[in-house]
Design a protein around this motif. Sequence first.
Motif, mmCIF file in Angstrom:
data_model
loop_
_atom_site.group_PDB
_atom_site.id
_atom_site.type_symbol
_atom_site.label_atom_id
_atom_site.label_comp_id
_atom_site.label_asym_id
_atom_site.label_seq_id
_atom_site.Cartn_x
_atom_site.Cartn_y
_atom_site.Cartn_z
ATOM 1 N N SER A 1 5.035 19.591 4.305
ATOM 2 C CA SER A 1 4.391 18.290 4.474
ATOM 3 C C SER A 1 5.372 17.184 4.089
ATOM 4 C CB SER A 1 3.148 18.197 3.583
ATOM 5 O OG SER A 1 3.527 18.195 2.209
ATOM 6 N N ASP A 2 5.072 15.972 4.539
ATOM 7 C CA ASP A 2 5.914 14.823 4.170
ATOM 8 C C ASP A 2 5.956 14.649 2.655
ATOM 9 O OD1 ASP A 2 6.334 14.389 6.848
ATOM 10 O OD2 ASP A 2 4.948 12.690 7.007
ATOM 11 N N SER A 3 4.853 14.905 1.989
ATOM 12 C CA SER A 3 4.819 14.715 0.533
ATOM 13 C C SER A 3 5.655 15.781 -0.176
ATOM 14 C CB SER A 3 3.378 14.737 0.015
ATOM 15 O OG SER A 3 2.749 15.966 0.319
ATOM 16 N N GLN A 4 5.680 17.007 0.339
ATOM 17 C CA GLN A 4 6.535 18.041 -0.246
ATOM 18 C C GLN A 4 8.005 17.675 -0.111
ATOM 19 O OE1 GLN A 4 4.718 21.381 2.044
ATOM 20 N NE2 GLN A 4 4.799 22.507 0.108
ATOM 21 N N ILE A 5 8.377 17.195 1.066
ATOM 22 C CA ILE A 5 9.771 16.801 1.302
ATOM 23 C C ILE A 5 10.152 15.626 0.412
ATOM 24 C CG2 ILE A 5 11.350 15.804 3.014
ATOM 25 C CD1 ILE A 5 9.833 17.467 5.141
ATOM 26 N N ALA A 6 9.269 14.639 0.326
ATOM 27 C CA ALA A 6 9.552 13.454 -0.488
ATOM 28 C C ALA A 6 9.703 13.830 -1.958
ATOM 29 C CB ALA A 6 8.446 12.418 -0.305
ATOM 30 N N ALA A 7 8.838 14.699 -2.445
ATOM 31 C CA ALA A 7 8.899 15.094 -3.854
ATOM 32 C C ALA A 7 10.210 15.823 -4.147
ATOM 33 C CB ALA A 7 7.710 15.970 -4.207
ATOM 34 N N TYR A 8 10.621 16.685 -3.247
ATOM 35 C CA TYR A 8 11.877 17.408 -3.451
ATOM 36 C C TYR A 8 13.065 16.442 -3.437
ATOM 37 C CZ TYR A 8 15.639 20.783 -2.831
ATOM 38 O OH TYR A 8 16.789 21.517 -2.984
ATOM 39 N N CYS A 9 13.018 15.476 -2.532
ATOM 40 C CA CYS A 9 14.121 14.519 -2.420
ATOM 41 C C CYS A 9 14.125 13.496 -3.554
ATOM 42 C CB CYS A 9 14.088 13.838 -1.060
ATOM 43 S SG CYS A 9 14.431 14.991 0.294
ATOM 44 N N ASP A 10 13.058 13.453 -4.327
ATOM 45 C CA ASP A 10 13.040 12.621 -5.531
ATOM 46 C C ASP A 10 13.780 13.293 -6.687
ATOM 47 O OD1 ASP A 10 11.673 10.485 -4.453
ATOM 48 O OD2 ASP A 10 9.696 11.231 -5.039
ATOM 49 N N SER A 11 14.023 14.596 -6.567
ATOM 50 C CA SER A 11 14.789 15.303 -7.593
ATOM 51 C C SER A 11 16.282 15.107 -7.330
ATOM 52 C CB SER A 11 14.438 16.795 -7.571
ATOM 53 O OG SER A 11 15.068 17.442 -6.467
ATOM 54 N N ALA A 12 17.099 15.589 -8.256
ATOM 55 C CA ALA A 12 18.552 15.474 -8.084
ATOM 56 C C ALA A 12 19.123 16.602 -7.227
ATOM 57 C CB ALA A 12 19.231 15.485 -9.459
ATOM 58 N N GLU A 13 18.311 17.585 -6.908
ATOM 59 C CA GLU A 13 18.821 18.824 -6.323
ATOM 60 C C GLU A 13 19.483 18.686 -4.950
ATOM 61 O OE1 GLU A 13 16.593 22.824 -5.209
ATOM 62 O OE2 GLU A 13 16.755 22.549 -7.375
ATOM 63 N N PRO A 14 18.970 17.861 -4.024
ATOM 64 C CA PRO A 14 19.522 17.895 -2.664
ATOM 65 C C PRO A 14 20.924 17.330 -2.499
ATOM 66 C CG PRO A 14 17.314 16.909 -2.701
ATOM 67 C CD PRO A 14 17.787 16.986 -4.101
ATOM 68 N N TYR A 15 21.430 16.561 -3.452
ATOM 69 C CA TYR A 15 22.507 15.625 -3.124
ATOM 70 C C TYR A 15 23.928 16.160 -3.242
ATOM 71 C CZ TYR A 15 18.488 12.711 -2.857
ATOM 72 O OH TYR A 15 17.262 12.224 -2.491
ATOM 73 N N ASP A 16 24.112 17.358 -3.766
ATOM 74 C CA ASP A 16 25.471 17.908 -3.770
ATOM 75 C C ASP A 16 25.523 19.217 -2.997
ATOM 76 O OD1 ASP A 16 24.033 19.495 -5.528
ATOM 77 O OD2 ASP A 16 25.703 19.747 -6.939
ATOM 78 N N LYS A 17 24.591 19.378 -2.045
ATOM 79 C CA LYS A 17 24.483 20.639 -1.331
ATOM 80 C C LYS A 17 24.403 20.406 0.179
ATOM 81 C CE LYS A 17 21.986 22.589 -5.241
ATOM 82 N NZ LYS A 17 22.006 21.325 -6.020
ATOM 83 N N ALA A 18 25.134 21.229 0.915
ATOM 84 C CA ALA A 18 25.065 21.167 2.373
ATOM 85 C C ALA A 18 23.634 21.412 2.829
ATOM 86 C CB ALA A 18 25.988 22.219 2.977
ATOM 87 N N GLY A 19 23.178 20.590 3.763
ATOM 88 C CA GLY A 19 21.819 20.729 4.266
ATOM 89 C C GLY A 19 20.762 20.138 3.365
ATOM 90 N N GLY A 20 21.169 19.658 2.192
ATOM 91 C CA GLY A 20 20.229 18.991 1.306
ATOM 92 C C GLY A 20 19.321 19.908 0.512
ATOM 93 N N TYR A 21 19.713 21.188 0.344
ATOM 94 C CA TYR A 21 18.884 22.064 -0.482
ATOM 95 C C TYR A 21 19.746 23.158 -1.092
ATOM 96 C CZ TYR A 21 19.043 26.025 2.761
ATOM 97 O OH TYR A 21 19.465 27.089 3.520
ATOM 98 N N GLY A 22 19.228 23.755 -2.161
ATOM 99 C CA GLY A 22 19.875 24.907 -2.772
ATOM 100 C C GLY A 22 18.884 26.048 -2.864
ATOM 101 N N ILE A 23 19.257 27.198 -2.335
ATOM 102 C CA ILE A 23 18.343 28.343 -2.318
ATOM 103 C C ILE A 23 18.031 28.845 -3.729
ATOM 104 C CG2 ILE A 23 20.164 30.080 -2.071
ATOM 105 C CD1 ILE A 23 18.265 31.597 -0.166
ATOM 106 N N GLN A 24 18.952 28.598 -4.665
ATOM 107 C CA GLN A 24 18.770 29.096 -6.022
ATOM 108 C C GLN A 24 17.946 28.140 -6.880
ATOM 109 O OE1 GLN A 24 21.443 27.803 -4.762
ATOM 110 N NE2 GLN A 24 22.077 26.187 -6.172
#
Length: 203
Positions: A145-168
């Motif tokens: 959902s848009d809210s799930q994506i927004a919440a994840y992108c509010d964290s620091a996790e996406p920004y140093d990873k290709a594709g904007g996510y880390g599997i770990q």
Amino acid sequence: MSQHRKIYLASKSPRRRELLRQVGIDFEVLLLRDAPPRGPEVTEIVLPGELPEAYVARVTQEKAQAAWDAVLARRLFTLPVLAADTTVVIAQEILGKPANRDEAISMLSKLAGNTHQVLTSIAIKYQHQLLQCTQKSEVTFAPLSDSQIAAYCDSAEPYDKAGGYGIQGMAARFISHINGSYSGIMGLPLYETTDLLARLDPH
């Protein structure tokens, strides 16, 4: 590998350090320039018409060569140099590291409900030798959902990873299926890495 008790890791990635420690490979981090005054030693710009597998292999080879050149220029003890680059690809589009929240949201929106590829190329440079391979995995995201994506992108996790996510990390809860190498998706396929090191001529 037994005759090479240590390697240089040409990467700032804490995940790659963690993975090397996991399999007992002794290493020292060798940092390359990524900022002024003299600029980066390797640029990660996609060349016109360059396909994802060719891109990730070229960038990795350039990183390995730049790191080896740095070893010689700094007169460091000569050890094998390991370089790697990870790229996320969906419908032949390369997704790098998001520069901001809007880019991260755009990337996650493309991945949601779809299967994408994660390409990690590794290269080992030592003396006259350059050994390289590229590992490919497939990752399927559940619909988000848009809210799930927004919440994840509010964290620091996406920004140093290709594709904007880390599997770990927290994104693991979005992933319904993987086909390939978990460590490769993290950024360093361990089977391929240890295999290349074993094939390296120590002389």
